[in-house]
Enzyme design. Structure first.
Site, PDB file in Angstrom:
ATOM      1  CG  MET A   1     -55.018  -9.566 -56.726  1.00  0.00           C
ATOM      2  SD  MET A   1     -54.664 -11.272 -57.180  1.00  0.00           S
ATOM      3  CE  MET A   1     -56.278 -11.963 -57.235  1.00  0.00           C
TER       4      MET A   1
ATOM      5  CE1 TYR B   1     -63.278  -5.510 -64.845  1.00  0.00           C
ATOM      6  CE2 TYR B   1     -64.788  -6.564 -63.313  1.00  0.00           C
ATOM      7  CZ  TYR B   1     -64.529  -5.991 -64.543  1.00  0.00           C
ATOM      8  OH  TYR B   1     -65.526  -5.887 -65.467  1.00  0.00           O
TER       9      TYR B   1
ATOM     10  CG  HIS C   1     -61.554  -3.734 -54.140  1.00  0.00           C
ATOM     11  ND1 HIS C   1     -62.219  -4.333 -55.168  1.00  0.00           N
ATOM     12  CD2 HIS C   1     -60.648  -4.634 -53.689  1.00  0.00           C
ATOM     13  CE1 HIS C   1     -61.739  -5.563 -55.349  1.00  0.00           C
ATOM     14  NE2 HIS C   1     -60.795  -5.767 -54.466  1.00  0.00           N
TER      15      HIS C   1
ATOM     16  CD  GLN D   1     -52.859 -13.767 -54.864  1.00  0.00           C
ATOM     17  OE1 GLN D   1     -52.035 -12.962 -54.430  1.00  0.00           O
ATOM     18  NE2 GLN D   1     -54.145 -13.668 -54.548  1.00  0.00           N
TER      19      GLN D   1
ATOM     20  CG  ASP E   1     -60.540 -12.626 -49.971  1.00  0.00           C
ATOM     21  OD1 ASP E   1     -60.959 -13.631 -50.530  1.00  0.00           O
ATOM     22  OD2 ASP E   1     -60.537 -11.501 -50.514  1.00  0.00           O
TER      23      ASP E   1
ATOM     24  CD  GLN F   1     -56.057 -12.076 -49.056  1.00  0.00           C
ATOM     25  OE1 GLN F   1     -55.739 -12.709 -50.039  1.00  0.00           O
ATOM     26  NE2 GLN F   1     -56.673 -10.911 -49.145  1.00  0.00           N
TER      27      GLN F   1
ATOM     28  CB  SER G   1     -62.644  -8.996 -58.866  1.00  0.00           C
ATOM     29  OG  SER G   1     -62.250  -7.964 -57.995  1.00  0.00           O
ATOM     30  NE  ARG G   2     -60.962 -15.820 -58.960  1.00  0.00           N
ATOM     31  CZ  ARG G   2     -59.953 -15.679 -58.094  1.00  0.00           C
ATOM     32  NH1 ARG G   2     -60.177 -15.257 -56.870  1.00  0.00           N
ATOM     33  NH2 ARG G   2     -58.710 -15.936 -58.461  1.00  0.00           N
TER      34      ARG G   2
HETATM   35  O1  PAF Z   1     -57.105 -10.106 -51.820  1.00  0.00           O
HETATM   36  C1  PAF Z   1     -56.434  -9.868 -52.846  1.00  0.00           C
HETATM   37  O2  PAF Z   1     -56.886  -9.173 -53.749  1.00  0.00           O
HETATM   38  C2  PAF Z   1     -55.049 -10.466 -52.974  1.00  0.00           C
HETATM   39  O3  PAF Z   1     -54.986 -11.750 -52.441  1.00  0.00           O
HETATM   40  C3  PAF Z   1     -53.953  -9.568 -52.386  1.00  0.00           C
HETATM   41  C4  PAF Z   1     -54.096  -9.403 -50.875  1.00  0.00           C
HETATM   42  C5  PAF Z   1     -53.983  -8.211 -53.054  1.00  0.00           C
HETATM   43  C6  PAF Z   1     -52.579 -10.202 -52.647  1.00  0.00           C
HETATM   44  O4  PAF Z   1     -52.342 -10.376 -53.998  1.00  0.00           O
END
Ligand code: PAF
Length: 290
Positions: free
Chosen positions: A36, A38, A43, A67, A156, A159, A192-193
């Site tokens: 997402m 930033y 990353h 989301q 995450d 996720q 990022s947060r």
């Molecule tokens: O982890 C994230 O940044 C988001 O949840 C993702 C996997 C890009 C989906 O929008």
């Protein structure tokens, strides 16, 4: 495609398909790093890994409205596309895909991907619509690009488990690669947060990592009771006055079920709010290796 000095930027789905097809026509493998934006070093480590394993690495940058629930930080989520492009280029990506919300969702979607059960525990209790939004956009990204591999951070963790299960259940021809969490020198997981944390709140944010380490130590020292391990983790969170804890949990690493007795591969997970920032973190413990 607009050719920036750093890295090609594609904003439209049709152009993305053309660019990826051109790479594939030459026999090249394609890796996807969904983000997402930033971006931070965590990353970048995903991009570096993808670049080492694929001929073309595409980084998607899309703040996915699906989301975020009402009242969450969709509108204020940090964004800096130019900085992100430079970071992608430095880490070896070949293309940045940054669609608009209208391009990603030309009509309000009435189709959604639900990974039942896994979407309802832990983060799903606090954010009940979140994982359907994540699974849906990731499924769309897989369909748009057709990557051979896709890279996600273990930060995450739920996720990652959901995306793995969705990919298996839908027989999607993508290898989902989980990559280790990147941490600041004091243990805070990169996110990022973290930018939401004030200078006064920043030291308090390490409470998540401290809680996880305390939980892991309890297991290493022989505790096999989920109640006991969760209680020691929760106590660390509760002792930090600047943190409002959401949960401290120990689950089976594969199923996310809470075992009656701790055994096998476990995942400790915590979530807490510190000021404006809602932070999550997790740590693996393999009882078989203790
Ligand atoms: O982890 C994230 O940044 C988001 O949840 C993702 C996997 C890009 C989906 O929008």
């Amino acid at each position: 495609m607009s050719a920036g000095t750093e890295i090609p930027l594609v904003e439209r789905v049709s152009e993305l398909r053309d660019a990826v097809e051109a790479a594939r026509a030459q026999g090249g493998s394609v890796g996807l790093v969904p983000t997402m934006g930033y971006l931070h070093e965590g990353h970048q480590s995903l991009v570096t890994r993808s670049a080492a394993e694929n001929d073309l690495t595409v980084v998607s940058i899309f703040v996915n409205p699906l989301q975020f629930a009402e009242g969450e930080d969709y509108g204020t989520y940090p964004r800096d596309l130019e900085r992100d492009r430079k970071m992608c280029a430095a880490a070896g990506a070949g293309l940045v895909f940054a669609p608009s919300a209208d391009d990603m969702y030309p009509q309000t979607p009435i189709t959604s991907v639900t990974v039942k059960g896994l979407n309802a525990v832990l983060e799903g209790r606090v954010r009940p619509t979140h994982f359907d939004g994540v699974a849906t956009v990731v499924a769309k990204l897989f369909a748009m690009l057709g990557p051979g591999r896709a890279y996600f951070g273990e930060k995450d963790y739920q996720q990652l488990a959901i995306i793995r299960r969705m990919t298996a259940d839908l027989s999607l021809p993508v290898e989902v690669v989980g990559c280790p969490t990147f941490r600041e020198s004091d243990g805070l997981a990169m996110s990022s947060r973290n930018v939401y944390l004030t200078a006064e709140e920043r030291p308090a944010a390490t409470v998540l990592w401290r809680s996880l380490q305390t939980g892991r130590d309890a297991v290493v020292q022989g505790s096999r009771s989920p109640d006991e391990v969760e209680a020691v983790m929760a106590a660390v969170l509760a002792a930090e006055p600047k943190a409002s804890p959401d949960y401290a949990a120990v689950v089976d690493a594969a199923t996310l079920d809470r075992p009656d007795v701790l055994d096998g591969e476990l995942r400790l997970l915590v979530a807490a709010r510190v000021g404006r920032a809602r932070l999550i973190d997790n740590l693996g413990v393999d009882c078989a290796r203790l």
